[in-house]
Motif scaffolding. Structure first.
Motif, PDB file in Angstrom:
ATOM      1  N   CYS A 275       8.325   1.687 -13.716  1.00 49.84           N
ATOM      2  CA  CYS A 275       7.066   2.018 -13.075  1.00 49.84           C
ATOM      3  C   CYS A 275       6.244   0.761 -12.897  1.00 49.84           C
ATOM      4  CB  CYS A 275       6.312   3.051 -13.915  1.00 49.84           C
ATOM      5  SG  CYS A 275       4.880   3.740 -13.107  1.00 49.84           S
TER       6      CYS A 275
ATOM      7  N   THR B 290       2.329  -0.008 -11.361  1.00 50.64           N
ATOM      8  CA  THR B 290       1.171   0.582 -10.698  1.00 50.64           C
ATOM      9  C   THR B 290      -0.093  -0.171 -11.085  1.00 50.64           C
ATOM     10  OG1 THR B 290       0.078   2.660 -10.192  1.00 50.64           O
ATOM     11  CG2 THR B 290       0.699   2.313 -12.468  1.00 50.64           C
TER      12      THR B 290
ATOM     13  N   LEU C 113       2.686  -0.288   3.738  1.00 50.83           N
ATOM     14  CA  LEU C 113       3.931   0.474   3.640  1.00 50.83           C
ATOM     15  C   LEU C 113       3.730   1.916   4.094  1.00 50.83           C
ATOM     16  CD1 LEU C 113       6.879   0.472   2.558  1.00 50.83           C
ATOM     17  CD2 LEU C 113       5.959   1.186   0.388  1.00 50.83           C
ATOM     18  N   LEU C 114       2.787   2.607   3.465  1.00 48.81           N
ATOM     19  CA  LEU C 114       2.590   4.020   3.778  1.00 48.81           C
ATOM     20  C   LEU C 114       1.544   4.211   4.869  1.00 48.81           C
ATOM     21  CD1 LEU C 114       2.433   5.283   0.095  1.00 48.81           C
ATOM     22  CD2 LEU C 114       4.314   5.670   1.634  1.00 48.81           C
ATOM     23  N   LEU C 115       0.514   3.384   4.857  1.00 51.07           N
ATOM     24  CA  LEU C 115      -0.586   3.553   5.806  1.00 51.07           C
ATOM     25  C   LEU C 115      -0.293   2.790   7.086  1.00 51.07           C
ATOM     26  CD1 LEU C 115      -3.477   2.949   3.276  1.00 51.07           C
ATOM     27  CD2 LEU C 115      -2.473   5.112   3.931  1.00 51.07           C
TER      28      LEU C 115
ATOM     29  N   PRO D 108      -7.552   2.759  -0.438  1.00 51.06           N
ATOM     30  CA  PRO D 108      -7.805   4.175  -0.708  1.00 51.06           C
ATOM     31  C   PRO D 108      -7.816   4.592  -2.178  1.00 51.06           C
ATOM     32  CG  PRO D 108      -6.228   3.942   1.062  1.00 51.06           C
ATOM     33  CD  PRO D 108      -6.458   2.580   0.521  1.00 51.06           C
ATOM     34  N   LEU D 109      -7.036   3.976  -3.023  1.00 49.18           N
ATOM     35  CA  LEU D 109      -7.008   4.475  -4.406  1.00 49.18           C
ATOM     36  C   LEU D 109      -8.066   3.823  -5.288  1.00 49.18           C
ATOM     37  CD1 LEU D 109      -3.343   5.265  -5.486  1.00 49.18           C
ATOM     38  CD2 LEU D 109      -5.187   6.803  -4.950  1.00 49.18           C
TER      39      LEU D 109
ATOM     40  N   LYS E 136     -11.839   3.433  -6.685  1.00 48.78           N
ATOM     41  CA  LYS E 136     -12.770   4.514  -6.994  1.00 48.78           C
ATOM     42  C   LYS E 136     -13.940   4.590  -6.022  1.00 48.78           C
ATOM     43  CE  LYS E 136     -10.833   6.353 -10.535  1.00 48.78           C
ATOM     44  NZ  LYS E 136     -10.492   7.770 -10.611  1.00 48.78           N
TER      45      LYS E 136
ATOM     46  N   GLY F 190       5.435   6.871   5.259  1.00 48.20           N
ATOM     47  CA  GLY F 190       4.064   7.349   5.290  1.00 48.20           C
ATOM     48  C   GLY F 190       3.767   8.417   6.314  1.00 48.20           C
TER      49      GLY F 190
ATOM     50  N   HIS G  36       2.466  11.086   4.201  1.00 48.22           N
ATOM     51  CA  HIS G  36       1.718  10.641   3.024  1.00 48.22           C
ATOM     52  C   HIS G  36       0.440  11.462   2.916  1.00 48.22           C
ATOM     53  CE1 HIS G  36      -0.018   8.096   0.013  1.00 48.22           C
ATOM     54  NE2 HIS G  36      -1.024   7.766   0.792  1.00 48.22           N
TER      55      HIS G  36
ATOM     56  N   SER H 124      -1.393  11.320  -0.082  1.00 42.92           N
ATOM     57  CA  SER H 124      -2.110  10.718  -1.207  1.00 42.92           C
ATOM     58  C   SER H 124      -2.351  11.746  -2.311  1.00 42.92           C
ATOM     59  CB  SER H 124      -3.430  10.098  -0.762  1.00 42.92           C
ATOM     60  OG  SER H 124      -3.821   9.149  -1.715  1.00 42.92           O
TER      61      SER H 124
ATOM     62  N   GLU I 168      -1.780  11.395  -5.298  1.00 48.71           N
ATOM     63  CA  GLU I 168      -2.350  10.774  -6.484  1.00 48.71           C
ATOM     64  C   GLU I 168      -3.875  10.813  -6.434  1.00 48.71           C
ATOM     65  OE1 GLU I 168      -0.483   6.943  -6.773  1.00 48.71           O
ATOM     66  OE2 GLU I 168       1.504   7.840  -6.888  1.00 48.71           O
ATOM     67  N   LYS I 169      -4.435  10.541  -5.258  1.00 44.02           N
ATOM     68  CA  LYS I 169      -5.892  10.588  -5.106  1.00 44.02           C
ATOM     69  C   LYS I 169      -6.395  12.022  -5.227  1.00 44.02           C
ATOM     70  CE  LYS I 169      -9.776   8.403  -3.675  1.00 44.02           C
ATOM     71  NZ  LYS I 169     -10.299   7.178  -4.297  1.00 44.02           N
TER      72      LYS I 169
ATOM     73  N   GLU J 174      -6.923  13.313  -8.666  1.00 48.65           N
ATOM     74  CA  GLU J 174      -8.068  12.797  -9.415  1.00 48.65           C
ATOM     75  C   GLU J 174      -9.255  13.755  -9.368  1.00 48.65           C
ATOM     76  OE1 GLU J 174      -8.936   8.833  -8.099  1.00 48.65           O
ATOM     77  OE2 GLU J 174      -6.981   8.076  -8.734  1.00 48.65           O
TER      78      GLU J 174
ATOM     79  N   LYS K 215      -0.268   8.528 -11.641  1.00 50.34           N
ATOM     80  CA  LYS K 215       0.763   7.876 -10.845  1.00 50.34           C
ATOM     81  C   LYS K 215       2.046   8.682 -10.998  1.00 50.34           C
ATOM     82  CE  LYS K 215       3.753   4.680  -9.366  1.00 50.34           C
ATOM     83  NZ  LYS K 215       3.949   4.329  -7.969  1.00 50.34           N
TER      84      LYS K 215
ATOM     85  N   ILE L 137       9.084  10.608  -1.410  1.00 51.24           N
ATOM     86  CA  ILE L 137       8.900   9.174  -1.232  1.00 51.24           C
ATOM     87  C   ILE L 137       7.468   8.875  -0.791  1.00 51.24           C
ATOM     88  CG2 ILE L 137       9.645   7.195   0.144  1.00 51.24           C
ATOM     89  CD1 ILE L 137      12.369   8.671   0.393  1.00 51.24           C
ATOM     90  N   ASP L 138       6.967   9.643   0.141  1.00 57.36           N
ATOM     91  CA  ASP L 138       5.626   9.378   0.673  1.00 57.36           C
ATOM     92  C   ASP L 138       4.516   9.855  -0.268  1.00 57.36           C
ATOM     93  OD1 ASP L 138       6.754   8.296   2.833  1.00 57.36           O
ATOM     94  OD2 ASP L 138       6.234   9.860   4.255  1.00 57.36           O
ATOM     95  N   ARG L 139       4.740  10.922  -0.919  1.00 53.34           N
ATOM     96  CA  ARG L 139       3.782  11.574  -1.826  1.00 53.34           C
ATOM     97  C   ARG L 139       2.423  11.862  -1.186  1.00 53.34           C
ATOM     98  NH1 ARG L 139       3.887   7.282  -5.511  1.00 53.34           N
ATOM     99  NH2 ARG L 139       5.254   6.429  -3.986  1.00 53.34           N
TER     100      ARG L 139
END
Lengths: 152, 371
Positions: A56, A58, A128-130, A138-139, A141, B47, B50, B52, B54-55, B58, B331, B369-371
């Motif tokens: 992992c 992160t 990568l994702l965006l 984005p992550l 706070k 993506g 995607h 998010s 994880e967000k 929260e 995560k 993969i994208d989550r």
């Protein structure tokens, strides 16, 4: 398999500036971002440690700073360690680990786009994702996005 | 990102596979650089789905966030839920009743069987055999029916809650599961006859997409993908959770590291899953199916990490708690993400047609993969 105390002693022998966190189910070690790469390289290469599997990678936003978190395991000895490194929130920078563990290449790209951490010497630091034109991290706070984000 | 021109400076052809393509089993976009028919580079563009997660987690309570994870790897949704429930239980030090643990593990293995069946049908379809898909879905349907009766859902089960499972098993659960096992044990040799021994299939799969043991570890591969290269990485064996240390089963290892090796590992894993369920199904202890927990759950300040073995490999749930009602940070270490990162390494130097055979045995689930 190395016990917690033995692991702690080994890591201290490699780098005396490393601090450890009490409690937790895994051994948590804090290291300065400038020394992080050297420490991880040694952990990977030393025969009786042999942390060859990064399961992992992160980052956590603590509002005052960012913390990189590396979970490492040895497939040979089966011991686990967590290495953490505090980064400056305004200018987060750390060396890439992608040449030590190849899995880090994509994981670091993910952390880069979601937290804005710059990985020095990363071979291909892109989003990568965006989408490429995405603004903000984005992550973190303090990220606000009135259109795309659903507040629950 | 998207190349405007199809040929770059060195004369290599650049083609896009996906985002909509039958062999990617989801919205995955691969930008492939080709020299003639030979793959020079694969650049995954992720993506498209995607969300998010994880967000999102929260802002969800410790009871709620479990259900979002069904939407990551939807073929192992029960195992995802299990991992999240285990993490919350670890934080709150909840003792899970034995009955619940038995039910969870049986469900985990049924999920693994259903996932491997779907993979088997889809993998054969990818390399040109259509019939196996219908065989696989016939058996998978029986599992889905068992799930529907007990959990109320066929795919996103949401059956786990912190402290146990949501409801007791259906009175028919044991009978139907045993009937399914008896039926499926008969059918597995048919699978081998139909596909495994087929020389055309073997020629497509053997010596394709080889990854060495060292590389598999370095790329963070897990699950059948890594075990085909001889990496012992089954979390059920290396870091047993729930009651996996009480059941007898073998970790399946192959040494070839090619597509056929990955295929064989999954075929053997199905037999191991059957073996695990057989040991448990008649011995589900009496008692509660859920521990008594508070209505509002608050994890103490700290960090909690759980590792489980899903059908695709190692899933990690990492919760950072500040002692509040919701996680401070979550995560999900998804197995598909790391397995995909090895695709470029595996496919380099192979022919474009073989890329499909490699993708088929990586068993990627894109939302994971994208989550």
């Amino acid at each position: 398999m190395m016990e917690r105390e033995a692991l702690q002693a080994q890591i201290t022998a490699i780098n005396a500036n490393v601090t450890f966190e009490e409690g937790g189910e895994m051994l948590n070690a804090f290291v300065d971002p400038k020394e992080c790469r050297d420490l991880l390289q040694t952990l990977h290469n030393m025969d009786d440690l042999a942390f060859d599997y990064m399961f992992c990678l992160t980052c956590v936003d603590w509002k005052t700073h960012l913390t990189m978190v590396y979970h490492l395991e040895s497939t040979k000895h089966r011991h686990v360690v967590v290495i953490k490194s505090k980064l400056d929130r305004e200018n987060p920078e750390i060396d890439t680990m992608s040449d030590i563990w190849r899995t880090a290449e994509l994981l670091e790209r993910e952390v880069y786009e979601l937290f804005g951490v710059r990985f020095i010497n990363h071979p291909d630091l892109r989003k990568l994702l965006l989408s490429d034109e995405w603004e903000g991290w984005p992550l973190r706070k303090d990220y606000e996005d009135p259109i795309n984000m659903i507040k629950l | 990102m998207l190349e405007e021109i199809a040929v770059n400076d060195t004369g290599d052809l650049i083609i896009n596979v996906g985002p909509q393509h039958p062999s990617t089993h989801g919205v995955l976009h691969l930008i492939i650089t080709l020299n003639g028919e030979t793959i020079k580079n694969i650049d995954p563009n992720l993506g498209y789905i995607h969300r998010s997660i994880e967000k999102m987690c929260e802002s969800l309570s410790y009871r709620q966030f479990i259900y979002v994870t069904s939407r990551m790897d939807y073929l192992s949704s029960h195992i995802n839920n299990h991992a999240c429930a285990l993490t919350v239980e670890k934080g709150l030090q909840i003792e899970v009743p034995e009955r619940a643990q038995y039910i969870r593990v049986i469900m985990d293995e049924l999920t693994r069987l259903a996932s491997h069946q779907l993979w088997w049908g889809a993998a054969a379809m990818d390399v040109g055999a259509l019939t196996p898909f219908f065989h696989a879905f016939r058996e998978r349907e029986m599992i889905n029916e068992i799930m529907e009766e007990t959990c109320g859902a066929r795919l996103t089960m949401n059956y786990n809650v912190p402290g146990g499972v949501m409801a007791d098993i259906h009175p028919d659960f044991q009978r139907k599961t045993k009937a399914f096992l008896a039926f499926f044990k008969d059918k597995l040799p048919e699978y081998d006859e139909l596909v495994t021994g087929n020389i055309i299939f073997q020629n497509r799969m053997k010596d394709i997409g080889i990854i060495s043991k060292e590389d598999a570890i370095s790329y963070g591969c897990s699950g059948p993908t890594a075990r085909a290269s001889g990496v012992s990485c089954d979390i059920r064996k290396t870091h047993p959770y729930s009651i996996y240390d009480k059941v007898q089963f073998d970790e399946v290892l192959e040494t070839t590291g090619d597509s056929f090796g990955r295929y064989l590992v999954r075929m053997q894993e199905m037999r191991q899953s059957i073996h695990i369920i057989e040991q448990l199904i008649d011995n589900i202890p009496e008692g509660d199916f859920q521990a008594k927990t508070k209505a509002v759950l608050k994890l103490p300040k700290g960090e909690f990490y759980t590792r489980v073995e899903t059908a695709r490999g190692e899933l990690g749930v990492y919760i950072v708690s500040e002692g509040g009602l919701t996680p401070y940070r979550i995560k999900f270490r998804s197995p598909g993400f790391s397995n995909l990162s090895a695709l470029n390494h595996m496919a380099k130097g192979q022919k474009i047609g073989d890329m499909v055979a490699i993708m088929a045995t990586l068993d990627l689930v894109i939302p994971d993969i994208d989550r």
